[in-house]
Design a protein around this motif. Structure first.
Motif, PDB file in Angstrom:
ATOM      1  N   LEU A 136       2.752  -0.791  -3.717  1.00 46.64           N
ATOM      2  CA  LEU A 136       1.735  -0.616  -4.991  1.00 46.64           C
ATOM      3  C   LEU A 136       0.701   0.336  -4.540  1.00 46.64           C
ATOM      4  N   ALA A 137       0.628   1.525  -4.706  1.00 42.65           N
ATOM      5  CA  ALA A 137      -0.488   2.414  -4.329  1.00 42.65           C
ATOM      6  C   ALA A 137      -1.539   2.441  -5.168  1.00 42.65           C
ATOM      7  N   THR A 138      -2.602   2.355  -4.685  1.00 43.38           N
ATOM      8  CA  THR A 138      -3.987   2.382  -5.416  1.00 43.38           C
ATOM      9  C   THR A 138      -5.301   2.803  -4.546  1.00 43.38           C
ATOM     10  N   HIS A 139      -6.136   3.413  -5.365  1.00 39.86           N
ATOM     11  CA  HIS A 139      -7.323   3.555  -4.759  1.00 39.86           C
ATOM     12  C   HIS A 139      -8.483   2.548  -4.916  1.00 39.86           C
ATOM     13  N   ASP A 140      -8.081   1.378  -5.852  1.00 41.35           N
ATOM     14  CA  ASP A 140      -8.986   0.599  -6.168  1.00 41.35           C
ATOM     15  C   ASP A 140      -8.580  -0.864  -5.551  1.00 41.35           C
ATOM     16  N   GLU A 141      -9.258  -1.090  -4.230  1.00 43.53           N
ATOM     17  CA  GLU A 141      -8.919  -2.331  -3.540  1.00 43.53           C
ATOM     18  C   GLU A 141      -8.960  -3.353  -4.204  1.00 43.53           C
ATOM     19  N   GLY A 142     -10.069  -3.480  -5.232  1.00 48.62           N
ATOM     20  CA  GLY A 142     -10.357  -4.725  -6.061  1.00 48.62           C
ATOM     21  C   GLY A 142      -9.355  -5.329  -6.873  1.00 48.62           C
ATOM     22  N   LEU A 143      -8.344  -4.409  -7.157  1.00 56.01           N
ATOM     23  CA  LEU A 143      -7.341  -4.761  -7.992  1.00 56.01           C
ATOM     24  C   LEU A 143      -6.169  -5.470  -7.220  1.00 56.01           C
ATOM     25  N   VAL A 144      -6.112  -5.508  -5.946  1.00 53.29           N
ATOM     26  CA  VAL A 144      -4.915  -5.921  -5.125  1.00 53.29           C
ATOM     27  C   VAL A 144      -5.360  -6.913  -4.051  1.00 53.29           C
ATOM     28  N   GLU A 145      -6.224  -7.594  -4.249  1.00 53.11           N
ATOM     29  CA  GLU A 145      -6.921  -8.664  -3.282  1.00 53.11           C
ATOM     30  C   GLU A 145      -5.697  -9.731  -2.902  1.00 53.11           C
ATOM     31  N   GLY A 146      -5.756  -9.999  -1.863  1.00 53.34           N
ATOM     32  CA  GLY A 146      -4.647 -10.959  -1.515  1.00 53.34           C
ATOM     33  C   GLY A 146      -3.258 -10.286  -1.125  1.00 53.34           C
ATOM     34  N   LEU A 147      -3.144  -8.977  -1.468  1.00 51.66           N
ATOM     35  CA  LEU A 147      -1.630  -8.506  -1.075  1.00 51.66           C
ATOM     36  C   LEU A 147      -1.777  -7.989   0.521  1.00 51.66           C
ATOM     37  N   HIS A 177      10.761  -7.319   2.911  1.00 45.72           N
ATOM     38  CA  HIS A 177      12.008  -8.132   2.552  1.00 45.72           C
ATOM     39  C   HIS A 177      11.941  -8.196   1.039  1.00 45.72           C
ATOM     40  N   PRO A 178      13.059  -8.842   0.371  1.00 49.13           N
ATOM     41  CA  PRO A 178      13.273  -8.750  -1.037  1.00 49.13           C
ATOM     42  C   PRO A 178      12.016  -9.664  -1.456  1.00 49.13           C
ATOM     43  N   GLY A 179      11.563  -9.387  -2.449  1.00 49.25           N
ATOM     44  CA  GLY A 179      10.471 -10.184  -3.239  1.00 49.25           C
ATOM     45  C   GLY A 179       9.144  -9.955  -2.507  1.00 49.25           C
ATOM     46  N   GLU A 180       9.071  -9.205  -1.299  1.00 47.10           N
ATOM     47  CA  GLU A 180       7.642  -9.083  -0.587  1.00 47.10           C
ATOM     48  C   GLU A 180       6.977  -7.905  -1.478  1.00 47.10           C
ATOM     49  N   ALA A 181       5.603  -8.103  -1.059  1.00 47.59           N
ATOM     50  CA  ALA A 181       5.001  -6.668  -1.771  1.00 47.59           C
ATOM     51  C   ALA A 181       3.862  -6.058  -0.902  1.00 47.59           C
ATOM     52  N   LEU A 182       3.650  -4.984  -0.851  1.00 41.60           N
ATOM     53  CA  LEU A 182       2.641  -4.268  -0.064  1.00 41.60           C
ATOM     54  C   LEU A 182       1.698  -3.395  -0.899  1.00 41.60           C
ATOM     55  N   ALA A 183       0.569  -3.338  -0.595  1.00 37.06           N
ATOM     56  CA  ALA A 183      -0.321  -2.379  -1.273  1.00 37.06           C
ATOM     57  C   ALA A 183      -0.824  -1.236  -0.367  1.00 37.06           C
ATOM     58  N   VAL A 184      -0.679  -0.174  -1.022  1.00 33.36           N
ATOM     59  CA  VAL A 184      -1.116   1.289  -0.324  1.00 33.36           C
ATOM     60  C   VAL A 184      -2.282   1.603  -0.594  1.00 33.36           C
ATOM     61  N   LEU A 185      -3.300   1.454   0.352  1.00 32.00           N
ATOM     62  CA  LEU A 185      -4.606   1.650  -0.269  1.00 32.00           C
ATOM     63  C   LEU A 185      -5.488   3.008   0.436  1.00 32.00           C
ATOM     64  N   GLY A 186      -6.362   3.431  -0.104  1.00 28.15           N
ATOM     65  CA  GLY A 186      -6.934   4.710   0.627  1.00 28.15           C
ATOM     66  C   GLY A 186      -7.401   5.505  -0.788  1.00 28.15           C
ATOM     67  N   PRO A 187      -8.608   6.282  -0.384  1.00 20.03           N
ATOM     68  CA  PRO A 187      -9.215   7.079  -1.710  1.00 20.03           C
ATOM     69  C   PRO A 187      -8.022   8.301  -1.998  1.00 20.03           C
ATOM     70  N   SER A 188      -8.660   8.923  -3.038  1.00 21.15           N
ATOM     71  CA  SER A 188      -7.910   9.937  -3.656  1.00 21.15           C
ATOM     72  C   SER A 188      -7.730  10.901  -2.539  1.00 21.15           C
ATOM     73  N   GLY A 189      -6.537  11.581  -2.410  1.00 20.41           N
ATOM     74  CA  GLY A 189      -6.443  12.604  -1.488  1.00 20.41           C
ATOM     75  C   GLY A 189      -5.933  12.064  -0.034  1.00 20.41           C
ATOM     76  N   SER A 190      -5.756  10.924   0.032  1.00 18.39           N
ATOM     77  CA  SER A 190      -5.156  10.092   1.490  1.00 18.39           C
ATOM     78  C   SER A 190      -4.101  10.191   1.803  1.00 18.39           C
ATOM     79  N   GLY A 191      -3.089  10.503   0.974  1.00 16.61           N
ATOM     80  CA  GLY A 191      -1.768  10.611   0.951  1.00 16.61           C
ATOM     81  C   GLY A 191      -0.889   9.615   0.460  1.00 16.61           C
ATOM     82  N   ALA A 231       5.152   1.664  -7.348  1.00 15.35           N
ATOM     83  CA  ALA A 231       4.181   1.841  -8.119  1.00 15.35           C
ATOM     84  C   ALA A 231       3.118   2.740  -7.708  1.00 15.35           C
ATOM     85  N   ASP A 232       3.022   3.894  -8.377  1.00  9.35           N
ATOM     86  CA  ASP A 232       1.792   4.969  -7.678  1.00  9.35           C
ATOM     87  C   ASP A 232       0.734   4.659  -9.038  1.00  9.35           C
ATOM     88  N   GLU A 233      -0.187   4.288  -8.724  1.00  7.45           N
ATOM     89  CA  GLU A 233      -1.726   4.067  -9.366  1.00  7.45           C
ATOM     90  C   GLU A 233      -1.069   3.624 -10.764  1.00  7.45           C
TER      91      GLU A 233
END
Ligand SMILES: Nc1ncnc2c1ncn2[C@@H]1O[C@H](COP(=O)(O)OP(=O)(O)O)[C@@H](O)[C@H]1O
Ligand SMILES: [Mg+2]
Length: 212
Positions: free
Chosen positions: A193-204, A28-42, A161-163
């Protein structure tokens, strides 16, 4: 409230077995989601599907309630310009334009050039003293902040936002992410927000992809 983005049962394969299957979520408007996974996970593949930059296979993507499957490329491209902002690992700033001119660039495409709004975005990102600098005079973190300002300039409904901080050091990465999340919230833009770095997006809230 109508979701900005709805994803139902999304699945994708490049040919050698599924990369992911059954991905469903709603933003929804203003919400955020992190897409997490190692390199190559899609992660990049998933974002490209959300952006309508890759043909859908299984499942559906809805932009503000409308299925994007089957929309002609020209229609999709015009909608994308208004609906979507994109930030990548590389900033892709125009090297011959100043920071402010880069931010205003999408405005020229739709006939809405508002210097005051461009400057306000730069100021909000801590770049008020950098508006007239060329990208080569900016630090990596400053360039990414200009890329964020440019992506939000047309007040998109959705920011992908991709990495976006993968080429920054830890301190700059945290600062860019904090500002991007705050500003997206203020503009009312939903964020994936896609990132391989889980530590950056704690709380999302997070969607986890696993390497197949
Ligand atoms: N155009 C393509 N053709 C074939 N395989 C691809 C293509 N793009 C990506 N892949 C493969 O799909 C997998 C996922 O890639 P990607 O979506 O870029 O993951 P991530 O962004 O999480 O690193 C990887 O194994 C990658 O090599
Ligand atoms: Mg990727």
């Amino acid at each position: 409230m109508r979701p900005v983005l709805e994803v139902q049962g999304l699945g994708f394969a490049y040919g050698n077995g599924p990369l992911f299957q059954g991905v469903s979520f709603c933003l929804h408007p203003g919400e955020a989601l992190a897409v997490l996974g190692p390199s190559g996970s899609g992660k990049t593949t998933l974002l490209h599907l959300l952006a309508g930059l890759l043909p859908l296979q299984a499942g559906e993507v809805f932009w503000e309630g409308e299925a994007i499957r089957g929309l002609p490329e020209g229609v999709l491209a015009r909608r994308r310009l208004r609906f979507l902002g994109l930030v990548f690992q590389h900033h892709f700033l125009f090297p011959e334009l100043t920071a402010l001119e880069n931010v205003l660039a999408p405005g020229y495409l739709v006939g809405r050039v508002d210097r005051a709004w461009g400057l306000a975005l730069l100021r909000r990102l801590g770049l008020e003293g950098r508006a007239h600098f060329l990208p080569q005079r900016l630090s990596g973190g400053e360039r990414q902040r200009v890329a964020v300002a440019r992506a939000l300039y047309l007040r998109p409904r959705l920011l992908l936002a991709d990495e976006p901080t993968a080429s920054l050091d830890r301190r700059q990465a945290r600062e860019v992410l904090r500002l991007m999340r705050e500003l997206a919230g203020e503009v009312g833009t939903a964020l994936v927000l896609a990132t391989h770095d889980e530590g950056l997006v704690e709380g999302l809230p997070a969607l986890r992809l696993v390497y197949p």
